[in-house]
Design an enzyme around this catalytic site. Structure first.
Site, PDB file in Angstrom:
ATOM      1  N   LEU A  47     -42.255 -42.191  -0.983  1.00  0.00           N
ATOM      2  CA  LEU A  47     -43.168 -41.350  -1.748  1.00  0.00           C
ATOM      3  C   LEU A  47     -44.541 -41.556  -1.128  1.00  0.00           C
ATOM      4  O   LEU A  47     -44.937 -42.699  -0.881  1.00  0.00           O
ATOM      5  CB  LEU A  47     -43.197 -41.760  -3.224  1.00  0.00           C
ATOM      6  CG  LEU A  47     -41.936 -41.488  -4.065  1.00  0.00           C
ATOM      7  CD1 LEU A  47     -42.148 -41.986  -5.484  1.00  0.00           C
ATOM      8  CD2 LEU A  47     -41.591 -40.004  -4.071  1.00  0.00           C
ATOM      9  N   ASP A  48     -45.271 -40.461  -0.856  1.00  0.00           N
ATOM     10  CA  ASP A  48     -46.566 -40.656  -0.210  1.00  0.00           C
ATOM     11  C   ASP A  48     -47.557 -41.296  -1.174  1.00  0.00           C
ATOM     12  O   ASP A  48     -47.294 -41.446  -2.369  1.00  0.00           O
ATOM     13  CB  ASP A  48     -47.094 -39.345   0.390  1.00  0.00           C
ATOM     14  CG  ASP A  48     -47.384 -38.275  -0.637  1.00  0.00           C
ATOM     15  OD1 ASP A  48     -47.943 -38.601  -1.699  1.00  0.00           O
ATOM     16  OD2 ASP A  48     -47.061 -37.095  -0.374  1.00  0.00           O
ATOM     17  N   ARG A  49     -48.696 -41.663  -0.654  1.00  0.00           N
ATOM     18  CA  ARG A  49     -49.652 -42.486  -1.400  1.00  0.00           C
ATOM     19  C   ARG A  49     -50.041 -41.888  -2.748  1.00  0.00           C
ATOM     20  O   ARG A  49     -50.166 -42.603  -3.742  1.00  0.00           O
ATOM     21  CB  ARG A  49     -50.905 -42.701  -0.537  1.00  0.00           C
ATOM     22  CG  ARG A  49     -51.928 -43.637  -1.151  1.00  0.00           C
ATOM     23  CD  ARG A  49     -53.076 -43.873  -0.196  1.00  0.00           C
ATOM     24  NE  ARG A  49     -54.039 -44.802  -0.732  1.00  0.00           N
ATOM     25  CZ  ARG A  49     -55.147 -45.179  -0.093  1.00  0.00           C
ATOM     26  NH1 ARG A  49     -55.408 -44.685   1.113  1.00  0.00           N
ATOM     27  NH2 ARG A  49     -55.980 -46.033  -0.650  1.00  0.00           N
ATOM     28  N   THR A  95     -48.338 -39.569  -4.486  1.00  0.00           N
ATOM     29  CA  THR A  95     -47.210 -39.116  -5.293  1.00  0.00           C
ATOM     30  C   THR A  95     -46.762 -40.243  -6.205  1.00  0.00           C
ATOM     31  O   THR A  95     -46.666 -41.402  -5.794  1.00  0.00           O
ATOM     32  CB  THR A  95     -46.048 -38.662  -4.405  1.00  0.00           C
ATOM     33  OG1 THR A  95     -46.470 -37.577  -3.590  1.00  0.00           O
ATOM     34  CG2 THR A  95     -44.860 -38.221  -5.242  1.00  0.00           C
TER      35      THR A  95
END
Length: 281
Positions: free
Chosen positions: A148-150, A152
């Site tokens: 999961l990106d930063r 999200t």
């Protein structure tokens, strides 16, 4: 099963001294021990029951392991073992259906990830990582399943079960992921239909499994189900049509939900949840 002790139920042998002042105490005469004083055989810390070894390797429960052992699915050091209660050493080579097993106990941690944490085990820039959030959960070396990106938030699974990780991250298994998307403006119905029909992005076509407006919410809040694991794929779908994703939350992952799991908190998976994940085809 509780061990029974029948030392107090023995009969005097024939011809035994039954009377008079010469009678010796029963326990002393026959060298019996008082209940509770029977010395226990020390267990070897280097040995473990075969069914437990299989369960710790993440194959199945101990009870199920007994069934597989009896059926001849398990070998130890090249020889098939069908004996119940069989013990193996940690250095033994145990195989299940020909595949070598690891004794390391499999663990599964579910995190409700907050913003501003990156999905990596370490960061050369000193940024906070998701590993900090589960540091008190276990001493085992777990890895995140996917990313999961930063910015999200939402569900992120951690495990040391390599086979399960491969299954959950490979697109062919169609693992269900549902996101709650917040946009900077209302999504038009025509753009929703475009996403339904599939888009052509710079790295190839992308199809979503389903997309819909969220009942009772503004038209800028969208529910998206997708199984692709491509980098930032949900954000890129909407950016392709001129929208900015202001908030992105993964609310379902492989059947797991955020129920009773506040943001920033983690929990161990239940036995049933683990079984469900292993049964994904």
């Amino acid at each position: 099963m509780t061990r029974s002790d029948n030392s107090g139920n023995r009969r005097n042998p024939k011809g035994g001294n039954r009377g008079g002042n010469n009678r010796k105490p029963f326990a002393k005469k026959y060298n019996t021990r008082e209940k509770g004083n029977t010395p226990q055989k020390k267990s070897n810390p280097d040995e473990i029951r075969l069914n437990r070894y299989i369960a710790n390797a993440g194959i199945c429960s101990r009870r199920e392991a007994d069934t597989y052992i009896a059926a001849g699915n398990v070998s130890v050091n090249g020889k098939v073992v069908t004996e119940m209660g069989y013990k193996v050493k940690r250095s033994d080579e145990v195989r299940f259906d020909g595949k070598r097993l690891s004794l390391e106990k499999k663990e599964y941690i579910l995190l409700n990830k907050p913003k501003n944490f990156i999905t990596t085990t370490s960061d050369e820039k000193g940024r906070r990582t998701v590993m900090e959030l589960i540091s008190s959960a276990t001493k085992a070396r777990l890895l995140p399943v996917g990313r999961l990106d930063r910015n999200t938030t939402g569900l992120l699974l951690f495990t040391n079960d390599g086979d399960l990780t491969k299954k959950l991250t490979h697109p062919k298994h169609g693992v269900r992921k549902i996101y709650h998307v917040h946009l900077d403006q209302n999504l038009s119905l025509s753009d929703l239909h475009k996403i339904e029909e599939g888009l052509e992005l710079e790295d190839g076509p992308i199809d979503v499994d389903s997309i819909s407006f969220i009942q009772g919410a503004p038209k800028r809040e969208i529910g998206v189900e997708i199984h692709s694991g491509r980098n930032r794929i949900v954000r890129r779908i909407f950016e392709h049509l001129g929208y900015e994703v202001t908030k992105l939350d993964r609310v379902i992952f492989a059947g797991l939900t955020k129920k009773d799991l506040p943001r920033g908190h983690w929990r161990h998976l239940t036995e049933q949840e683990i079984i469900n994940l292993r049964n994904i085809k």
